[in-house]
Write a protein that holds these residues in place. Sequence first.
Motif, PDB file in Angstrom:
ATOM      1  N   HIS A  12      38.551 105.166  20.507  1.00  0.00           N
ATOM      2  CA  HIS A  12      39.551 106.029  20.066  1.00  0.00           C
ATOM      3  C   HIS A  12      39.553 106.757  19.079  1.00  0.00           C
ATOM      4  N   SER A  13      39.606 108.042  18.984  1.00  0.00           N
ATOM      5  CA  SER A  13      39.532 108.877  17.674  1.00  0.00           C
ATOM      6  C   SER A  13      40.638 108.464  16.715  1.00  0.00           C
TER       7      SER A  13
ATOM      8  N   THR B 220      42.983 110.320  15.570  1.00  0.00           N
ATOM      9  CA  THR B 220      44.148 110.907  15.910  1.00  0.00           C
ATOM     10  C   THR B 220      44.642 110.113  17.164  1.00  0.00           C
ATOM     11  N   GLU B 221      43.902 109.463  17.850  1.00  0.00           N
ATOM     12  CA  GLU B 221      44.527 109.091  19.231  1.00  0.00           C
ATOM     13  C   GLU B 221      44.814 107.852  18.668  1.00  0.00           C
TER      14      GLU B 221
ATOM     15  N   SER C 290      48.358 108.092  17.153  1.00  0.00           N
ATOM     16  CA  SER C 290      49.405 108.467  18.148  1.00  0.00           C
ATOM     17  C   SER C 290      49.799 106.994  19.089  1.00  0.00           C
ATOM     18  N   TRP C 291      48.880 106.459  19.303  1.00  0.00           N
ATOM     19  CA  TRP C 291      48.918 104.942  20.085  1.00  0.00           C
ATOM     20  C   TRP C 291      49.938 104.409  19.087  1.00  0.00           C
TER      21      TRP C 291
ATOM     22  N   ARG D  97      50.503 110.864  28.974  1.00  0.00           N
ATOM     23  CA  ARG D  97      49.245 111.092  27.978  1.00  0.00           C
ATOM     24  C   ARG D  97      48.424 112.000  29.005  1.00  0.00           C
TER      25      ARG D  97
ATOM     26  N   ARG E 194      46.412 116.789  25.486  1.00  0.00           N
ATOM     27  CA  ARG E 194      45.749 116.085  24.335  1.00  0.00           C
ATOM     28  C   ARG E 194      46.427 116.056  23.139  1.00  0.00           C
TER      29      ARG E 194
END
Lengths: 444, 444
Positions: free
Chosen positions: A233-234, A236-237, A240-241, B153, B157
């Motif tokens: 996961h990046s 940012t991801e 966000s998670w 999701r 994005r």
Amino acid sequence: MPHRFARSAAAREGARLRTEEVADWLAERRAAHSFRVDRIPFERLDGWSFREDGGDLAHHSGRFFTVEGLRVTSTAGPVREWQQPIINQPEVGILGIVVKEFDGVLHLLMQAKMEPGNRNLLQLSPTVQATRSNYTRAHRGSGVRYVEYFTDRSRGRVLADALQSEHGSWFFRKSNRNMIVEAHGEVPEHPDFRWLTLGQIGALLRRDNLVNMDARTVLSCAPFPDPDGVALHSATELLSWFTAERARHDLTAERVPLGRVAGWRRGPWSIDHEAGRYFSVVAVSVRAGSREVSGWSQPLFEPHGLGVTAFLTRRIGGTPHLLAHARVEGGFADTVELGPTVQYTPENHAHLPVPPPFLRTVLEAGRSRVRYEAVHSEEGGRFLNAESRYLFVEAGEAEAPLQAPPGYVWVTPYQLSRLVRHNHYLNVQARTLLSCLTSGAVRL
Amino acid sequence: MPHRFARSAAAREGARLRTEEVADWLAERRAAHSFRVDRIPFERLDGWSFREDGGDLAHHSGRFFTVEGLRVTSTAGPVREWQQPIINQPEVGILGIVVKEFDGVLHLLMQAKMEPGNRNLLQLSPTVQATRSNYTRAHRGSGVRYVEYFTDRSRGRVLADALQSEHGSWFFRKSNRNMIVEAHGEVPEHPDFRWLTLGQIGALLRRDNLVNMDARTVLSCAPFPDPDGVALHSATELLSWFTAERARHDLTAERVPLGRVAGWRRGPWSIDHEAGRYFSVVAVSVRAGSREVSGWSQPLFEPHGLGVTAFLTRRIGGTPHLLAHARVEGGFADTVELGPTVQYTPENHAHLPVPPPFLRTVLEAGRSRVRYEAVHSEEGGRFLNAESRYLFVEAGEAEAPLQAPPGYVWVTPYQLSRLVRHNHYLNVQARTLLSCLTSGAVRL
């Protein structure tokens, strides 16, 4: 800077004490002081008593900490409401390690420090481990050695500095500053202190009950080099998670008087859960020569049973990943922090119909899958014989799917080390396991 | 990604509505609906009442929010203890903007939204502005348009997603998720919504009371390109300074029943401070066609006086810097957040012997030093006529020395935009000013 720490982590021996001599040095310091810890009934606590109004256990000076009650209500999770005793200590302490180069390699100044709750009393500790009461002299003892490196900016260069949570199950919103400071100039070496490389400490972290919790949490903040792997996961991801996990948990934690905590009973020697689970509040008297004051008594929390704390790990696209868990603990300032995959005391869950997620995978893992295992003590200044088995366990798709279940996420060690630069992302158990990676105690 | 936002900020006109047409469109939407807000006495509130036990002002459903009391004690600052009414709304809402490329430029889907507390009622708002009660239907009205882009999701994005605090002086530990999501596929354009570039919104931010607070806080989270300037303080130094500020403030904020808040008096129409300062709690009835439900009544907080909120700015080594302030607000979850240099309502300080730091520098700055000035409304769903003059004011060494006084630090806009990726670093006023930079409303 990450590469200077990586070089120190790669150094199996340092410029001063050899790794194999550390145990002898600790034994020698243990002998040099005269430590004695005895359980006492609450009525023999000196300066501590149960308040007439509500029954909180407090020191007459109003300082140190108090044992109060907490009522937690949550909109999610298997248990939606509970009450428990909790330690309230609103001040922010300093946990700090002074570092300095010898022969071009960073060395860390570690202390042989006694804490009454540790089974072996004396363990390897950070250079400084001070509550604000400590360094503002509430103990009326001597000053805290080396604290000036953390309070006076001119004495060194800060390499890491963040507020990190303590145990959210036993502390109410308690944080400490975790600091690493590179000293300018000569640093005198007191007999209770020794310079060790990060790699030496990593070797010591593979032994049981040798590196204390405060040392481990500071070590977790050491900059960690990006291994150039690609994370599932990046950044940012991942953020966000994590934001979604914090947002979806409504948790209310309100302090209640200790005397009115439902489900707990106070006896002359302890306060216990009515089913005998979780922990007890007890009291000890302490005699010590090397501590800031020569003797005192205090309450401690004594957990029941040995904890199991583990990251499941697997390579994803060739890059090692850890399965982190968004944990809710009643004492967290921000409801949710990232914890290890597994963080349980099995006895506390034995009465439940289903074991907690991933616990059996850890308990039943064959030797070949266990990449790291050691027993470590939790904060010995507040907890008595609080120990956990810490593990890294390799898993495959069957036990730990790439599509992680709700509340779990695959992260790389580097991603965790970026998060730990900020407040309250990683809980103290996850930081212990991260310190095994920053110090090279385990390489994935 | 920062460069895609920078390109959008540079686009003075978009693919759809022209900037000069926005005011007309807002006026048209205002006319299309029939809004009416009237002050009412508390006894005419529908569904709201003062609880018999303690006097908190609450809705009979237990939802929305309650007005309670807060008692704050602090070990630092000019005022060490105070009590006040506070809004308690523990749920986390969503503030979100859907973005999409048209002609290769990111456009943001902005809403013409009515809020009862805004003087002009209708302002430019994020795509979605939803309390959890909203989107779980506590209002028993229609669903929230476009919310699926933030809860599902697969619809887009995520480009930004963090929990950010609301006003710490009026809310008790209230955070909202601030999200920017790039939509996959076609997005239908409802008449109350329009696509605008970041540059168009920047132009609108130069006008008074046009871009609402919720839009500004989300805009502050837009990735901001590193201008390659050298910051006075490294990232590690800045984090360490901030950690020290959090650690040195002991603040206790405990809720008390509204009916027992010392220094405040409840009348039939309002709850007021006994010296007439700070704010009042009042009630309004609302009639509206475009809101999720067609009519309701609710309490609002009405501040007294126009706020002054400003960053002092100067170039350091050629790089623009802002003077940020470590602010303590009673309702913050984490005691301290970074605020602007100045954030005061001058009337509230008129009785004090010394004006607050830097306030006179801002109030007396000549026109040539004012790089930005506009009046903006705070959250119109909870505050009535709450407005502040927002400014960027150039300063020199005499007014704003490089060696910042305790509690203040020089930071670059890029450093702030890195911090705003994480929870609770920047307060909502600092985020409004940051949104002027991310949108190009002001270029330093």
